[in-house]
Design an enzyme around this catalytic site. Structure first.
Site, PDB file in Angstrom:
ATOM      1  N   ARG A 159      76.983  16.724 -48.727  1.00 17.81           N
ATOM      2  CA  ARG A 159      77.279  17.761 -48.061  1.00 17.81           C
ATOM      3  C   ARG A 159      76.427  19.210 -48.665  1.00 17.81           C
ATOM      4  O   ARG A 159      76.006  19.997 -48.100  1.00 17.81           O
ATOM      5  CB  ARG A 159      78.650  18.130 -48.306  1.00 17.81           C
ATOM      6  CG  ARG A 159      79.052  19.582 -47.376  1.00 17.81           C
ATOM      7  CD  ARG A 159      80.482  19.851 -47.301  1.00 17.81           C
ATOM      8  NE  ARG A 159      80.811  21.177 -47.002  1.00 17.81           N
ATOM      9  CZ  ARG A 159      80.695  21.341 -45.462  1.00 17.81           C
ATOM     10  NH1 ARG A 159      80.532  20.589 -44.662  1.00 17.81           N
ATOM     11  NH2 ARG A 159      81.336  22.706 -45.173  1.00 17.81           N
TER      12      ARG A 159
ATOM     13  N   ARG B 176      84.308  20.433 -41.436  1.00 21.30           N
ATOM     14  CA  ARG B 176      83.866  20.969 -42.585  1.00 21.30           C
ATOM     15  C   ARG B 176      82.910  22.229 -42.191  1.00 21.30           C
ATOM     16  O   ARG B 176      81.446  22.043 -42.510  1.00 21.30           O
ATOM     17  CB  ARG B 176      83.353  20.230 -43.707  1.00 21.30           C
ATOM     18  CG  ARG B 176      84.257  18.883 -44.107  1.00 21.30           C
ATOM     19  CD  ARG B 176      83.800  17.897 -44.748  1.00 21.30           C
ATOM     20  NE  ARG B 176      83.735  18.186 -46.099  1.00 21.30           N
ATOM     21  CZ  ARG B 176      83.216  17.462 -47.111  1.00 21.30           C
ATOM     22  NH1 ARG B 176      82.534  16.508 -46.852  1.00 21.30           N
ATOM     23  NH2 ARG B 176      83.189  17.869 -48.329  1.00 21.30           N
ATOM     24  N   PRO B 177      83.102  23.035 -41.501  1.00 25.18           N
ATOM     25  CA  PRO B 177      82.119  24.038 -40.687  1.00 25.18           C
ATOM     26  C   PRO B 177      81.578  24.630 -41.827  1.00 25.18           C
ATOM     27  O   PRO B 177      82.048  24.790 -43.003  1.00 25.18           O
ATOM     28  CB  PRO B 177      83.031  25.137 -40.016  1.00 25.18           C
ATOM     29  CG  PRO B 177      84.537  25.059 -40.433  1.00 25.18           C
ATOM     30  CD  PRO B 177      84.446  23.441 -40.914  1.00 25.18           C
ATOM     31  N   VAL B 178      80.319  25.278 -41.749  1.00 19.00           N
ATOM     32  CA  VAL B 178      79.571  26.267 -42.519  1.00 19.00           C
ATOM     33  C   VAL B 178      79.689  27.708 -42.051  1.00 19.00           C
ATOM     34  O   VAL B 178      78.650  28.412 -42.536  1.00 19.00           O
ATOM     35  CB  VAL B 178      78.009  25.582 -42.680  1.00 19.00           C
ATOM     36  CG1 VAL B 178      78.229  24.258 -43.335  1.00 19.00           C
ATOM     37  CG2 VAL B 178      77.211  25.679 -41.550  1.00 19.00           C
TER      38      VAL B 178
ATOM     39  N   ASP C 169      91.192  16.231 -53.409  1.00 19.92           N
ATOM     40  CA  ASP C 169      90.625  15.357 -53.823  1.00 19.92           C
ATOM     41  C   ASP C 169      91.331  14.140 -54.625  1.00 19.92           C
ATOM     42  O   ASP C 169      90.830  13.209 -54.703  1.00 19.92           O
ATOM     43  CB  ASP C 169      89.227  15.644 -54.675  1.00 19.92           C
ATOM     44  CG  ASP C 169      88.026  16.371 -53.828  1.00 19.92           C
ATOM     45  OD1 ASP C 169      87.970  15.876 -52.883  1.00 19.92           O
ATOM     46  OD2 ASP C 169      87.154  17.056 -54.323  1.00 19.92           O
TER      47      ASP C 169
ATOM     48  N   ARG D  49      79.483   7.262 -55.248  1.00 22.36           N
ATOM     49  CA  ARG D  49      79.082   8.731 -54.881  1.00 22.36           C
ATOM     50  C   ARG D  49      79.509   9.589 -56.047  1.00 22.36           C
ATOM     51  O   ARG D  49      78.951  10.959 -56.263  1.00 22.36           O
ATOM     52  CB  ARG D  49      79.389   9.232 -53.522  1.00 22.36           C
ATOM     53  CG  ARG D  49      78.565   8.389 -52.250  1.00 22.36           C
ATOM     54  CD  ARG D  49      79.039   9.192 -50.930  1.00 22.36           C
ATOM     55  NE  ARG D  49      79.029  10.491 -51.402  1.00 22.36           N
ATOM     56  CZ  ARG D  49      79.851  11.608 -50.576  1.00 22.36           C
ATOM     57  NH1 ARG D  49      80.874  11.238 -49.763  1.00 22.36           N
ATOM     58  NH2 ARG D  49      79.622  12.762 -50.957  1.00 22.36           N
TER      59      ARG D  49
END
Length: 426
Positions: A92, A121-123, A304, A396
């Site tokens: 991202r 998860r808009p920007v 998280d 990751r």
């Protein structure tokens, strides 16, 4: 295809020192292109997302060299503002190159971000803030085409205290003309780390770690070196892993204050928690007690750590309720924990967990990064063997997870198995 095989039921004991923060490192890498001078980043975590981000920087002309000291970077000869789409699909934070590229070269093309599939998860916060600074952005064929003859300081309000938007807009404003104020900012430690890094290079950022950050634009930044702070999410995961195994684990070279919400919930669940200036120790002699958890922006309980917390509470006495307020689809671990015998249900954004005495090993899949961490925590406390697939998702954000857990006494190994898709193709 690599998998992790974990034979549970062993008590984890000992000390570990976690790597640098993945989330902080990714923000620092984006900020590194703001200067033409040499930068040395120490304590970078050896994780997949960081390697992808470094490769992206090389694609746009940044010189990046790994040495025994860390990663040397020099962005003097940026040759392109076009960010390759391949890396953007994987992480991202590739999108967060947009603001620094505008500040340095005046125009860029950056694909929409990828990353874990954990919900919307808009920007829009990012885009609105960049437009306030004078940028023109058009979304076309899955990419933002952006240009700005000059970024001008402005007054930005975030509708939600997004860590990503706060970091992105901070970096964009550093070289803008005049002053910028960002209101309702995230106060995560990674935001503070980015501000400290940029200030060390000559930026003028004030208020990081509070709800309002002000940036007085400068004409240029210099070089320098900076240590990436310890990863609080890795630290929390290893402490939960120790507790789930009824063990006794200490994490060193970290900041206990960054995990106060987790500490509070572990104590409420019956764990014994002690802390020092730069270490935390958690022991769990008995089954935990059920607790309720609500994820919130820092200093609240981290989203998280929601999934690893679910694995820990899967064997608690009583029923726990987890409320996920940040990402509505962060539930990829639920079906996999059920395979291991967890009594766990989802109702909208709420996860109800009625503890069972013991989980059992199974073949499970890491649907995303933190789901994978959750399944490792569950496997360590389970009876029998667990085989974890999609290991690349775990890698990751967790450095050498098998080696670290093995040093604590876990029976864990990597193994190679046939890829199911290859079997189907044949």
């Amino acid at each position: 295809m690599e998998v992790l095989r974990i034979r549970g039921g062993l008590r984890l004991e000992g000390e570990v020192q976690v790597a640098g923060s993945k989330n902080a490192a990714l923000a620092l890498l984006a900020g590194s292109i703001l200067t033409e001078e040499d930068i040395l980043l120490r304590n970078l975590p050896d994780v997949r997302d960081v390697r992808i981000k470094v490769d992206l920087l090389r694609e746009i002309g940044v010189k990046a060299d790994w040495t025994d000291d860390g990663l040397w970077l020099n962005a003097k000869h940026l040759r392109s503002g076009i960010v390759p789409p391949e890396g953007c699909r994987s992480i991202r934070t590739a999108f967060y190159l947009l603001g620094p590229l505008l500040a340095r070269v005046g125009e860029c093309v950056v694909p929409l971000p990828g990353g874990c599939n954990i919900g919307a998860r808009p920007v829009n916060f990012h885009v609105r803030g960049l437009k306030t600074l004078g940028a023109s952005l058009v979304l076309r064929e899955g990419c933002y085409h952006a240009n700005a003859e000059k970024l001008i300081g402005g007054d930005i309000y975030l509708d939600f205290p997004s860590a990503g938007a706060t970091q992105h807009l901070m970096t964009a404003a550093v070289l803008a003309e005049g002053a910028t104020s960002i209101h309702n900012c995230a106060i995560e430690p990674e935001v503070v780390a980015l501000a400290d890094f940029l200030n060390r290079l000559g930026a003028r950022i004030d208020g990081a770690g509070t709800s309002t950050v002000t940036i007085e634009g400068v004409k240029r930044l210099g070089g320098g070196e900076f240590p990436v702070p310890a990863d609080r999410l890795q630290a929390g995961t290893y402490l939960l892993a120790g507790a789930a195994s009824r063990g006794d684990v200490t994490v060193r070279a970290m900041v206990p204050e960054h995990l106060h919400s987790l500490i509070a919930k572990l104590r409420e669940a019956g764990a014994q928690v002690t802390e020092g200036h730069d270490w935390l120790r958690v022991s769990q002699p008995n089954r935990p007690k059920a607790v309720d958890v609500r994820t919130m922006p820092h200093p609240g309980f981290p989203t998280d750590l929601q999934q690893p917390m679910c694995a820990y509470l899967a064997t608690a006495t009583g029923t726990s309720l987890i409320s996920e307020t940040i990402y509505e689809a962060r539930i990829g671990h639920v079906a996999e924990l059920r395979r291991m015998g967890a009594d766990i249900r989802v109702d909208g954004r709420n996860i109800s967990i009625t503890g069972v005495e013991r989980l059992t090993g199974a073949k499970v899949t890491a649907t995303d990064l933190r789901a994978g961490a959750s399944l490792i925590v569950a496997a360590l406390g389970a009876e029998g063997e667990t085989e974890l697939h999609n290991l690349q998702n775990v890698e990751r954000g967790y450095e050498h997870v098998d080696t670290i857990l093995g040093s604590l006494g876990a029976d864990i190994e990597r193994a190679t198995v046939p890829d199911p898709m290859d079997v189907v193709a044949k």
